[in-house]
Enzyme design. Sequence first.
Site, PDB file in Angstrom:
ATOM      1  CE  LYS A 249      -3.851  -0.642   4.880  1.00  0.00           C
ATOM      2  NZ  LYS A 249      -5.125  -0.008   5.289  1.00  0.00           N
TER       3      LYS A 249
ATOM      4  CG  HIS B  29      -2.111  -0.866   1.106  1.00  0.00           C
ATOM      5  ND1 HIS B  29      -2.067  -2.203   1.447  1.00  0.00           N
ATOM      6  CD2 HIS B  29      -3.372  -0.629   0.670  1.00  0.00           C
ATOM      7  CE1 HIS B  29      -3.255  -2.750   1.238  1.00  0.00           C
ATOM      8  NE2 HIS B  29      -4.068  -1.817   0.766  1.00  0.00           N
TER       9      HIS B  29
END
EC number: 1.17.1.8
Length: 268
Positions: free
Chosen positions: A160, A156
């Site tokens: 995040k 990600h």
Amino acid sequence: MTPLNIAVAGSTGRMGRAIMETIAEADDLRLSAALEQPGNPYLSQDAGSLTGTPPGVAISSDYVSALAGSDILVDFTRPAGTLSHLATCRKLGVRMVIGTTGFSPEEKDIIRNAAQDIAIVLAPNMSVGVNLLFRLLEVAAKALPEGYDVEIIEAHHRHKVDAPSGTALRMGEVIAQAQSRDLEKVAIYGREGNTGERRADTIGFSTIRGGDIVGDHTALFAGIGERLEITHKASSRKTFAAGALHAARFLMTRKSGLFDMQDVLGLR
């Protein structure tokens, strides 16, 4: 047909903006509220200025007033914020679509309890493709014989804050349940140093964070002489936004209960 009134929590974030853009493209949905926390620099600005969509909804931190005029709250924020919003929705009878991840078992119990009074969709990933991935993992985990090592790799963007992702954890849960294992007992989160040989019953998790990666998830079943990889890659947050709004439509046929995207998509 009267459009559904959708409130969006975390409206100035990446997912919030994608959801508001997707609402603007739908004839059966209306943005009723764009919500943020007190102190957010965008408060009182028109939400349309952030998304390039028609004006008319000012960003607000007054959840009670905003939700009183809404059918559903779509919430992709943080666990503490979501639970606060949940209490307000329960009091007002407003349904919720929750895409927030990182809940503790105790926090999930709070959500289950609230679902006795309001209808809630709770899912770590709203993408149609990812939820089909869950079904494929179940089939593979049941079909493959013993001797296949399972590893889950997820990537990600650099912003995040939780790891592994909620989607990766759900992948592990699906595989563990299909093979009659307890994920809490067999999960290995990263490896370092002299780890010794791999235990056959473990499910490994590896996490990558960097750049603007929207979300990549791979389940690797590694046997002797072959390996099977099942991968989903998201290139736009619009796929999660579309799934969340599909869940919102689903909820309007329910008065209470806790559901996930398998229910929404008819995969269960």
